[in-house]
Design an enzyme around this catalytic site. Structure first.
Site, PDB file in Angstrom:
ATOM      1  N   LYS A  28       0.839  -1.204   0.000  1.00  0.00           N
ATOM      2  CA  LYS A  28       0.000   0.000   0.000  1.00  0.00           C
ATOM      3  C   LYS A  28       0.874   1.254   0.000  1.00  0.00           C
ATOM      4  O   LYS A  28       0.618   2.209  -0.738  1.00  0.00           O
ATOM      5  CB  LYS A  28      -0.944  -0.012   1.213  1.00  0.00           C
ATOM      6  CG  LYS A  28      -2.060  -1.048   1.054  1.00  0.00           C
ATOM      7  CD  LYS A  28      -2.821  -1.336   2.344  1.00  0.00           C
ATOM      8  CE  LYS A  28      -3.814  -2.484   2.118  1.00  0.00           C
ATOM      9  NZ  LYS A  28      -4.493  -2.960   3.326  1.00  0.00           N
ATOM     10  N   GLN A  61      -4.547  -1.505   9.638  1.00  0.00           N
ATOM     11  CA  GLN A  61      -4.491  -2.840   9.034  1.00  0.00           C
ATOM     12  C   GLN A  61      -5.098  -3.885   9.973  1.00  0.00           C
ATOM     13  O   GLN A  61      -4.739  -3.959  11.151  1.00  0.00           O
ATOM     14  CB  GLN A  61      -3.027  -3.197   8.707  1.00  0.00           C
ATOM     15  CG  GLN A  61      -2.868  -4.494   7.967  1.00  0.00           C
ATOM     16  CD  GLN A  61      -3.468  -4.462   6.557  1.00  0.00           C
ATOM     17  OE1 GLN A  61      -3.296  -3.494   5.817  1.00  0.00           O
ATOM     18  NE2 GLN A  61      -4.190  -5.510   6.199  1.00  0.00           N
ATOM     19  N   ASP A 105     -10.888   3.022   3.968  1.00  0.00           N
ATOM     20  CA  ASP A 105     -11.195   1.587   3.845  1.00  0.00           C
ATOM     21  C   ASP A 105     -12.705   1.376   3.700  1.00  0.00           C
ATOM     22  O   ASP A 105     -13.147   0.301   3.301  1.00  0.00           O
ATOM     23  CB  ASP A 105     -10.727   0.849   5.117  1.00  0.00           C
ATOM     24  CG  ASP A 105      -9.525  -0.047   4.852  1.00  0.00           C
ATOM     25  OD1 ASP A 105      -9.242  -0.321   3.659  1.00  0.00           O
ATOM     26  OD2 ASP A 105      -8.878  -0.468   5.832  1.00  0.00           O
TER      27      ASP A 105
END
Ligand code: NAP
Length: 286
Positions: A53, A97, A120
């Site tokens: 990422k 994460q 997200d």
């Protein structure tokens, strides 16, 4: 029939070039889109994901910060970090994460992220926005699937889409996105009685289960479009999806491969969401 591949790498390349161009335009106005990636602990898969990422951000000209914390970080300390990032004007998107260590309530942490920075798309406000058709961040994996359907010019109106899997991050938001585009949607899960009877009716099948060969050629209507979200290992340890790729390719009209399908699109849509968060903060979009 031999299905045409929907190439997630090629589509990602196009979309990431667009992100880079829009990021450069935003920079020229004094705003550099910024993503904070927060990793707690040393889960090897998570380490690879966050590295990818951060690299994708750098390649597209986005600013990114990778915060690594020991697995012993307390929930309170993590919430304090999220709060600091919520208030950091150089950060437009925050990604914590998952999975988090068991002593941390992941949902509590997700809800602590400002909805304006929830790139997200996991915050309950983002889920509500998707449910009601309001502006908000869409979860990256199903959003990437929608872009893949767009890329083949697929009109979902009146089509029957079957989604296998009902997780909050893939299956449910996928179903809502398909519904928003006027498909008739069926959601299947581990309690579904006759999966094959349903998938055989589908014009579009999205497999998001996490088990090999959940979808085989005998379960697919000729000419259907098949999107494979699954990430599994085969007997040789190689990455594979939920779909029997060789068999289903002989029946479907279009299919996504694994690897090189939905996977790269997930990171691409994270970049898109981060860019759009920055554009919103600059008053350039709703
Ligand atoms: P998850 O939370 O484990 O959900 C799996 C879903 O599959 C559940 O809803 C489960 O039903 C359903 N299911 C299990 N066995 C089934 C069966 N035999 N028939 C029908 N449905 C069944 O997984 P997830 O997070 O959604 O991820 C799904 C897969 O996508 C995984 O392989 C994951 O690694 C992959 N993934 C890939 C990406 C990417 O970027 N490519 C991103 C995210 C996830 P119940 O709800 O009844 O338990």
């Amino acid at each position: 029939m031999t299905a045409q591949l929907i190439d997630g790498n090629a589509l990602s390349h196009q979309l990431r070039s667009d992100v880079a161009a829009r990021a450069a335009a935003l920079k020229a106005r004094g705003v550099t889109p910024g993503l904070a990636v927060v990793l707690v602990g040393d889960n090897p898969a998570s380490q690879v994901y966050v590295r990818n990422k951060v690299k994708a951000c750098a390649d597209a000209g986005l600013h990114s910060v990778l915060e690594k914390h020991d697995a012993g970080l307390s929930e309170a300390a993590l919430l304090a970090r999220v709060d600091a990032l919520n208030n950091d004007p150089t950060i437009h998107g925050i990604l914590v994460q998952l999975p988090l260590p068991p002593h941390i309530d992941a949902q509590k942490v997700i809800e602590a992220i400002s909805p304006a920075k929830d790139v997200d798309g996991f915050h309950i406000a983002s889920a509500g926005a998707l449910m009601t058709g309001m502006p908000g961040f869409w979860p990256c994996t199903p959003y990437g699937c929608m872009k893949m359907l767009d890329s083949i010019g697929y009109d979902l109106r009146g089509k029957h889409a079957v989604v296998i899997g009902r997780s909050n991050i893939v299956g449910k938001p996928m179903a809502l996105m398909l519904l928003q585009k006027n498909a008739t949607v069926t959601i299947c899960h581990s309690g579904t009685k006759d999966l094959k009877a349903l998938t055989l009716q589908a014009d579009v099948v999205v497999a998001a289960v996490g088990k090999r060969n959940v979808l085989t050629a005998d379960m697919v209507k000729p000419g259907a479009v098949v999107l494979d979200v699954g990430m599994n290992r085969n007997d040789e340890g190689k990455l594979c999806g939920d779909v029997d790729f060789a068999g289903v390719s002989a029946v479907a009209s279009h299919i996504t491969p694994v690897p090189g399908g939905v996977g790269p699109m997930t990171i691409t849509m994270l970049l898109v969401n981060t860019l759009e968060a920055a554009e919103r903060s600059a008053g350039l979009r709703l």
